[in-house]
Design an enzyme around this catalytic site. Structure first.
Site, PDB file in Angstrom:
ATOM      1  N   GLU A   1       3.744   6.061   9.449  1.00  0.00           N
ATOM      2  CA  GLU A   1       4.954   6.281  10.252  1.00  0.00           C
ATOM      3  C   GLU A   1       4.750   7.436  11.224  1.00  0.00           C
ATOM      4  O   GLU A   1       5.287   7.435  12.332  1.00  0.00           O
ATOM      5  CB  GLU A   1       6.156   6.522   9.324  1.00  0.00           C
TER       6      GLU A   1
ATOM      7  N   SER B   1       5.196  -1.019  -0.861  1.00  0.00           N
ATOM      8  CA  SER B   1       6.020  -1.893  -1.709  1.00  0.00           C
ATOM      9  C   SER B   1       5.579  -1.913  -3.174  1.00  0.00           C
ATOM     10  O   SER B   1       5.649  -2.956  -3.825  1.00  0.00           O
ATOM     11  CB  SER B   1       6.078  -3.312  -1.126  1.00  0.00           C
TER      12      SER B   1
ATOM     13  N   HIS C   1       0.359   9.720   7.475  1.00  0.00           N
ATOM     14  CA  HIS C   1       1.156   8.543   7.091  1.00  0.00           C
ATOM     15  C   HIS C   1       1.329   7.646   8.320  1.00  0.00           C
ATOM     16  O   HIS C   1       1.472   8.134   9.439  1.00  0.00           O
ATOM     17  CB  HIS C   1       2.521   8.985   6.559  1.00  0.00           C
TER      18      HIS C   1
ATOM     19  N   GLY D   1       7.522  -0.725   2.971  1.00  0.00           N
ATOM     20  CA  GLY D   1       8.956  -0.973   3.128  1.00  0.00           C
ATOM     21  C   GLY D   1       9.299  -2.430   3.405  1.00  0.00           C
ATOM     22  O   GLY D   1      10.430  -2.740   3.779  1.00  0.00           O
TER      23      GLY D   1
ATOM     24  N   ASN E   1       7.100   9.464  -2.045  1.00  0.00           N
ATOM     25  CA  ASN E   1       7.347   9.870  -0.661  1.00  0.00           C
ATOM     26  C   ASN E   1       8.798   9.517  -0.338  1.00  0.00           C
ATOM     27  O   ASN E   1       9.117   8.359  -0.116  1.00  0.00           O
ATOM     28  CB  ASN E   1       6.380   9.110   0.264  1.00  0.00           C
ATOM     29  N   TRP E   2       9.646  10.547  -0.346  1.00  0.00           N
ATOM     30  CA  TRP E   2      11.087  10.285  -0.167  1.00  0.00           C
ATOM     31  C   TRP E   2      11.428   9.939   1.279  1.00  0.00           C
ATOM     32  O   TRP E   2      12.545   9.537   1.562  1.00  0.00           O
ATOM     33  CB  TRP E   2      11.897  11.502  -0.592  1.00  0.00           C
ATOM     34  N   LYS E   3      10.493  10.182   2.191  1.00  0.00           N
ATOM     35  CA  LYS E   3      10.767   9.999   3.630  1.00  0.00           C
ATOM     36  C   LYS E   3      12.034  10.791   3.990  1.00  0.00           C
ATOM     37  O   LYS E   3      12.291  11.829   3.374  1.00  0.00           O
ATOM     38  CB  LYS E   3      10.875   8.515   3.964  1.00  0.00           C
TER      39      LYS E   3
ATOM     40  N   GLU F   1      -2.637   2.569   2.485  1.00  0.00           N
ATOM     41  CA  GLU F   1      -1.294   2.054   2.701  1.00  0.00           C
ATOM     42  C   GLU F   1      -1.306   1.051   3.853  1.00  0.00           C
ATOM     43  O   GLU F   1      -1.163   1.445   5.020  1.00  0.00           O
ATOM     44  CB  GLU F   1      -0.338   3.203   3.043  1.00  0.00           C
TER      45      GLU F   1
HETATM   46  P1  PGA Z   1       7.288   1.822   0.262  1.00  0.00           P
HETATM   47  O1  PGA Z   1       6.641   3.017   1.127  1.00  0.00           O
HETATM   48  O2  PGA Z   1       6.895   2.048  -1.180  1.00  0.00           O
HETATM   49  O3  PGA Z   1       8.752   1.927   0.488  1.00  0.00           O
HETATM   50  O4  PGA Z   1       6.697   0.544   0.791  1.00  0.00           O
HETATM   51  C1  PGA Z   1       5.388   3.557   0.823  1.00  0.00           C
HETATM   52  C2  PGA Z   1       5.055   4.691   1.769  1.00  0.00           C
HETATM   53  O5  PGA Z   1       5.392   4.608   2.961  1.00  0.00           O
HETATM   54  O6  PGA Z   1       4.445   5.703   1.360  1.00  0.00           O
END
Ligand code: PGA
Length: 255
Positions: A99, A214, A97, A175, A11-13, A169
């Site tokens: 976010e 992470s 997700h 993150g 997931n590149w965001k 998640e």
């Molecule tokens: P991260 O993000 O690996 O940077 O913790 C995972 C995600 O949000 O899918």
């Protein structure tokens, strides 16, 4: 026990540029060429999907979107439908997700509608569920992720999960550099699988449940060794080719 093909999705965001994507994808394509038993997926931002599709053509890396509209078409400025994604080769779409739930106010009902729209069009939704730190510390992990999962099960039925992927998640791990321990992940994954099994045992046995939060080159193998962890959804580490390739390698059934 059903054998489930391992899957690792990046997931590149909101990261990338044409030049950076080109270098990253070339290295990922070369790095995972021999990993025949791991499905590798990248999810770049929308404007780069077409570039990504072109660069990945003929490789064993698939691609997906980070979001999809719950609507099929119409006056929805800024939205992208599942059919539009499918039209140029998209296979996967991340839905729900944390976010998007936290920063863009997506509700359980909206996530369920996005999941349904992705399924209807023939995409494979990657449904994300996860609890916040406050919720975990209050002992509410199972309530929260159970509710998030049930919203989708109620709206689309258990059979819809046969063409989907689930991702656990925990919000506190995303993150932050603080991953769930393999045992914590296993406990939640087993809970999720059992929850689906209450509705449809055969779907639950085949359902791939990814862990995300992470995941790094150094901790991936221990997480993926857990019996109910079928791969990973990778944020930060998916932007570094060597790390992403190492993580994909750690997902091999017999590393
Ligand atoms: P991260 O993000 O690996 O940077 O913790 C995972 C995600 O949000 O899918």
């Amino acid at each position: 026990m059903a054998k489930r093909a391992r899957l690792v999705a990046g997931n590149w965001k909101m990261h990338g540029s044409r030049a950076a994507n080109e270098a990253l994808l070339a290295a990922v394509i070369a790095g995972v060429r021999e990993l025949a038993d791991v499905e590798c997926v990248v999810c770049p931002p929308f404007p780069y999907l077409s570039q990504t599709a072109g660069l990945l053509a003929g490789s064993r890396v698939a691609w997906g979107a980070q979001n999809v509209s719950e609507y099929a078409s119409g006056a929805y400025t800024g939205e992208v439908s599942a059919a539009m994604l499918l039209e140029f080769g998209c296979r996967y779409a991340i839905v729900g997700h944390s976010e998007r739930r936290a920063s863009f106010g997506e509700t359980d009902a909206q996530v369920a509608a996005k999941f349904a729209a992705a399924c209807r069009a023939g995409l494979v939704p990657i449904l994300c569920v996860g609890e916040s730190l406050t919720e975990r510390e209050a002992g509410r992990t199972e309530d929260v992720i159970g509710r998030q999962l049930d919203a989708v099960l109620d709206a689309s039925g258990p059979a819809s999960l046969a063409q989907a992927v689930l991702a656990y998640e925990p919000v506190w791990a995303i993150g932050t550099g603080r991953n769930a321990s393999p045992e914590q992940a296993q406990q939640v994954h087993a809970f999720l699988r059992a929850r689906v099994a209450l509705r449809e045992g055969s779907v639950a046995a085949r359902l791939r449940i990814l862990y995300g939060g992470s995941v790094k080159a150094a901790n991936a193998a221990a997480l993926f060794a857990m019996p109910d962890v079928d791969g990973g959804l990778i944020g930060g580490a998916s932007l570094v080719a060597d790390d992403f390739v190492t993580i994909c390698g750690a997902a091999r059934s017999n590393p």
